[in-house]
Motif scaffolding. Structure first.
Motif, PDB file in Angstrom:
ATOM      1  N   THR A 186      42.777  44.088  49.973  1.00  0.00           N
ATOM      2  CA  THR A 186      41.224  43.624  50.549  1.00  0.00           C
ATOM      3  C   THR A 186      40.376  43.425  49.285  1.00  0.00           C
ATOM      4  O   THR A 186      40.624  44.282  48.270  1.00  0.00           O
ATOM      5  CB  THR A 186      40.840  44.911  51.202  1.00  0.00           C
ATOM      6  OG1 THR A 186      41.692  45.023  52.481  1.00  0.00           O
ATOM      7  CG2 THR A 186      39.353  44.430  51.706  1.00  0.00           C
ATOM      8  N   VAL A 187      39.362  42.517  49.371  1.00  0.00           N
ATOM      9  CA  VAL A 187      38.481  42.308  48.385  1.00  0.00           C
ATOM     10  C   VAL A 187      37.048  42.223  48.904  1.00  0.00           C
ATOM     11  O   VAL A 187      36.863  41.612  49.744  1.00  0.00           O
ATOM     12  CB  VAL A 187      38.680  40.942  47.703  1.00  0.00           C
ATOM     13  CG1 VAL A 187      37.595  40.569  46.375  1.00  0.00           C
ATOM     14  CG2 VAL A 187      40.040  40.921  46.984  1.00  0.00           C
ATOM     15  N   VAL A 188      36.117  43.028  48.346  1.00  0.00           N
ATOM     16  CA  VAL A 188      34.775  42.822  48.491  1.00  0.00           C
ATOM     17  C   VAL A 188      33.814  42.085  47.604  1.00  0.00           C
ATOM     18  O   VAL A 188      34.277  42.317  46.185  1.00  0.00           O
ATOM     19  CB  VAL A 188      34.199  44.221  48.763  1.00  0.00           C
ATOM     20  CG1 VAL A 188      32.910  44.369  49.043  1.00  0.00           C
ATOM     21  CG2 VAL A 188      34.768  45.114  49.829  1.00  0.00           C
ATOM     22  N   ALA A 189      32.988  41.202  47.928  1.00  0.00           N
ATOM     23  CA  ALA A 189      32.342  40.316  46.871  1.00  0.00           C
ATOM     24  C   ALA A 189      30.934  39.947  47.265  1.00  0.00           C
ATOM     25  O   ALA A 189      30.779  40.208  48.818  1.00  0.00           O
ATOM     26  CB  ALA A 189      33.180  39.208  46.405  1.00  0.00           C
ATOM     27  N   ALA A 190      30.098  39.268  46.870  1.00  0.00           N
ATOM     28  CA  ALA A 190      28.854  38.861  47.197  1.00  0.00           C
ATOM     29  C   ALA A 190      29.022  37.923  48.360  1.00  0.00           C
ATOM     30  O   ALA A 190      28.171  37.530  49.048  1.00  0.00           O
ATOM     31  CB  ALA A 190      28.159  38.301  46.065  1.00  0.00           C
ATOM     32  N   THR A 191      30.133  36.902  48.152  1.00  0.00           N
ATOM     33  CA  THR A 191      30.466  35.824  49.033  1.00  0.00           C
ATOM     34  C   THR A 191      31.830  35.851  49.577  1.00  0.00           C
ATOM     35  O   THR A 191      32.832  36.213  48.963  1.00  0.00           O
ATOM     36  CB  THR A 191      30.108  34.537  48.476  1.00  0.00           C
ATOM     37  OG1 THR A 191      31.020  34.259  47.323  1.00  0.00           O
ATOM     38  CG2 THR A 191      28.818  34.456  47.690  1.00  0.00           C
ATOM     39  N   LEU A 192      32.032  35.388  50.833  1.00  0.00           N
ATOM     40  CA  LEU A 192      33.055  35.341  51.512  1.00  0.00           C
ATOM     41  C   LEU A 192      34.107  34.052  50.623  1.00  0.00           C
ATOM     42  O   LEU A 192      35.380  34.424  50.691  1.00  0.00           O
ATOM     43  CB  LEU A 192      33.276  35.004  52.801  1.00  0.00           C
ATOM     44  CG  LEU A 192      34.666  35.068  53.817  1.00  0.00           C
ATOM     45  CD1 LEU A 192      34.921  36.618  53.452  1.00  0.00           C
ATOM     46  CD2 LEU A 192      34.515  34.828  55.170  1.00  0.00           C
ATOM     47  N   THR A 193      33.484  33.363  49.992  1.00  0.00           N
ATOM     48  CA  THR A 193      34.322  32.091  49.468  1.00  0.00           C
ATOM     49  C   THR A 193      35.051  32.942  48.306  1.00  0.00           C
ATOM     50  O   THR A 193      36.341  32.613  48.045  1.00  0.00           O
ATOM     51  CB  THR A 193      33.189  31.148  48.829  1.00  0.00           C
ATOM     52  OG1 THR A 193      32.187  30.564  49.788  1.00  0.00           O
ATOM     53  CG2 THR A 193      34.115  30.192  48.020  1.00  0.00           C
ATOM     54  N   LEU A 194      34.333  33.716  47.370  1.00  0.00           N
ATOM     55  CA  LEU A 194      34.891  34.424  46.554  1.00  0.00           C
ATOM     56  C   LEU A 194      35.895  35.601  47.059  1.00  0.00           C
ATOM     57  O   LEU A 194      37.059  35.594  46.597  1.00  0.00           O
ATOM     58  CB  LEU A 194      34.029  35.271  45.486  1.00  0.00           C
ATOM     59  CG  LEU A 194      34.421  35.848  44.486  1.00  0.00           C
ATOM     60  CD1 LEU A 194      35.134  35.075  43.630  1.00  0.00           C
ATOM     61  CD2 LEU A 194      33.194  36.780  43.703  1.00  0.00           C
ATOM     62  N   ALA A 195      35.554  36.379  47.974  1.00  0.00           N
ATOM     63  CA  ALA A 195      36.327  37.349  48.600  1.00  0.00           C
ATOM     64  C   ALA A 195      37.674  36.786  49.024  1.00  0.00           C
ATOM     65  O   ALA A 195      38.901  37.433  48.676  1.00  0.00           O
ATOM     66  CB  ALA A 195      35.582  38.581  49.381  1.00  0.00           C
ATOM     67  N   ASP A 196      37.739  35.885  49.931  1.00  0.00           N
ATOM     68  CA  ASP A 196      38.846  35.418  50.505  1.00  0.00           C
ATOM     69  C   ASP A 196      39.899  34.947  49.628  1.00  0.00           C
ATOM     70  O   ASP A 196      40.882  34.873  49.645  1.00  0.00           O
ATOM     71  CB  ASP A 196      38.372  34.355  51.812  1.00  0.00           C
ATOM     72  CG  ASP A 196      39.424  34.045  52.701  1.00  0.00           C
ATOM     73  OD1 ASP A 196      40.249  34.995  52.763  1.00  0.00           O
ATOM     74  OD2 ASP A 196      39.515  32.939  53.186  1.00  0.00           O
ATOM     75  N   THR A 197      39.167  33.858  48.836  1.00  0.00           N
ATOM     76  CA  THR A 197      40.074  33.439  47.893  1.00  0.00           C
ATOM     77  C   THR A 197      40.673  34.071  46.624  1.00  0.00           C
ATOM     78  O   THR A 197      41.985  33.940  46.554  1.00  0.00           O
ATOM     79  CB  THR A 197      39.372  32.111  46.990  1.00  0.00           C
ATOM     80  OG1 THR A 197      38.580  31.289  48.083  1.00  0.00           O
ATOM     81  CG2 THR A 197      40.353  31.030  46.328  1.00  0.00           C
ATOM     82  N   VAL A 198      39.960  34.937  46.282  1.00  0.00           N
ATOM     83  CA  VAL A 198      40.613  36.085  45.370  1.00  0.00           C
ATOM     84  C   VAL A 198      41.717  36.846  46.190  1.00  0.00           C
ATOM     85  O   VAL A 198      42.821  37.038  45.445  1.00  0.00           O
ATOM     86  CB  VAL A 198      39.600  36.785  44.802  1.00  0.00           C
ATOM     87  CG1 VAL A 198      40.057  38.161  44.177  1.00  0.00           C
ATOM     88  CG2 VAL A 198      38.760  35.995  43.651  1.00  0.00           C
ATOM     89  N   ALA A 199      41.361  37.284  47.516  1.00  0.00           N
ATOM     90  CA  ALA A 199      42.400  38.115  48.055  1.00  0.00           C
ATOM     91  C   ALA A 199      43.707  37.229  48.312  1.00  0.00           C
ATOM     92  O   ALA A 199      44.821  37.799  48.113  1.00  0.00           O
ATOM     93  CB  ALA A 199      41.803  38.538  49.543  1.00  0.00           C
ATOM     94  N   THR A 200      43.719  36.049  48.661  1.00  0.00           N
ATOM     95  CA  THR A 200      44.861  35.152  48.935  1.00  0.00           C
ATOM     96  C   THR A 200      45.557  34.813  47.549  1.00  0.00           C
ATOM     97  O   THR A 200      46.702  35.091  47.318  1.00  0.00           O
ATOM     98  CB  THR A 200      44.446  34.003  49.571  1.00  0.00           C
ATOM     99  OG1 THR A 200      43.732  34.129  50.580  1.00  0.00           O
ATOM    100  CG2 THR A 200      45.641  33.192  49.951  1.00  0.00           C
ATOM    101  N   ALA A 201      44.808  34.446  46.668  1.00  0.00           N
ATOM    102  CA  ALA A 201      45.291  34.248  45.264  1.00  0.00           C
ATOM    103  C   ALA A 201      46.148  35.586  44.741  1.00  0.00           C
ATOM    104  O   ALA A 201      47.077  35.182  44.141  1.00  0.00           O
ATOM    105  CB  ALA A 201      44.404  33.755  44.440  1.00  0.00           C
ATOM    106  N   ALA A 202      45.312  36.599  44.870  1.00  0.00           N
ATOM    107  CA  ALA A 202      45.900  37.725  44.111  1.00  0.00           C
ATOM    108  C   ALA A 202      47.333  38.264  45.093  1.00  0.00           C
ATOM    109  O   ALA A 202      48.528  38.701  44.633  1.00  0.00           O
ATOM    110  CB  ALA A 202      44.882  38.997  44.410  1.00  0.00           C
TER     111      ALA A 202
END
Length: 250
Positions: A186-202
């Motif tokens: 799970t990733v928390v970030a300022a935008t869902l663009t960042l949170a979702d892409t980082v979560a999947t890439a990780a």
């Protein structure tokens, strides 16, 4: 106001707490998401993504929106050493891992642009909130009726990549095989663009992706490894942890 529709293959719920709700604001959100589904789905023969994949469009001919999505895909392919890749051998172009967070973030920006200050937009479990604080549960990866953490979010986004809904659907682009080592991330970030892409890439990197995600600027991380071990970053905004976690170094 509360509204739910099934769009892009998952339920999308929108709650707006402002009064009065600007006329047409919710309609604009769901119209945009339906448009995205038509334009960017690799499962629709006439979509822009499908036409590009078949060679009917060149990279110079795609829309500005698709060019932005493809640039993000390439950024994360390079950043993960190829673990995150939307062009896997033997498969067609599939940018869905980026499109979901990007499009829902755009939908949230439609709401703020309409002057709405307090809302929660939940797209298949990935969430953008404005105002706050909002409490958001993170599903336990083994127990469907339990949460492993409760977040307290204000003007933020949260996304989770996991295998509990769709099985081993995230592939490691370096091997072409399902990613292993993680049950959920799970990733928390300022935008869902960042949170979702980082979560999947990780997640595509397996267990090594936890430290990678923790090192991305503006991201806080909560990960459940295979076997149940839990890791989190110091700033992960838990309102009430349900699982003991080792805190990653800042």
């Amino acid at each position: 106001m509360h509204r739910v529709e099934h769009v892009m293959g998952f339920p999308v719920s929108l709650r707006i707490d402002d009064e009065p709700v600007p006329e047409g604001a919710a309609d604009a959100v769901f119209a945009w998401l339906r448009e995205v589904d038509e334009r960017f789905s690799p499962f629709k023969e006439g979509s822009e993504v499908s036409r590009l994949d078949r060679g009917e469009l060149s990279r110079d001919e795609v829309s500005a929106d698709l060019a932005e999505v493809l640039a993000l895909c390439e950024e994360y392919r390079v950043a993960t050493g190829g673990a995150f890749d939307v062009r896997l051998p033997g498969r067609g172009l599939d940018p869905c891992a980026v499109v979901k967070g990007w499009s829902v973030q755009r939908a949230a920006e439609l709401l703020t642009g309409a002057g709405i200050s307090r809302f929660c937009l939940n797209a298949g479990g990935d969430v953008v909130v404005s105002g706050g604080p909002w409490r958001v549960g993170v599903r336990h990866p083994q127990l469907a009726d339990k949460v492993c953490a409760v977040l307290e979010l204000t003007d933020a986004a949260v996304a989770t990549s996991a295998r509990y809904e769709r099985g081993d659907h995230i592939l490691d682009g370096r091997t072409g095989l399902p990613a292993t080592g993680l049950d959920s991330l799970t990733v928390v970030a300022a935008t869902l663009t960042l949170a979702d892409t980082v979560a999947t890439a990780a997640f595509a990197q397996g267990a090594e992706g936890v430290e990678w995600a923790a090192g991305r600027a503006g991201c806080e991380v909560f990960a459940v490894l295979e076997g149940g071990r839990v890791l989190r970053t110091p700033g992960f905004p838990t309102a009430g942890e349900r699982t003991a976690a080792r805190v990653l170094s800042a």
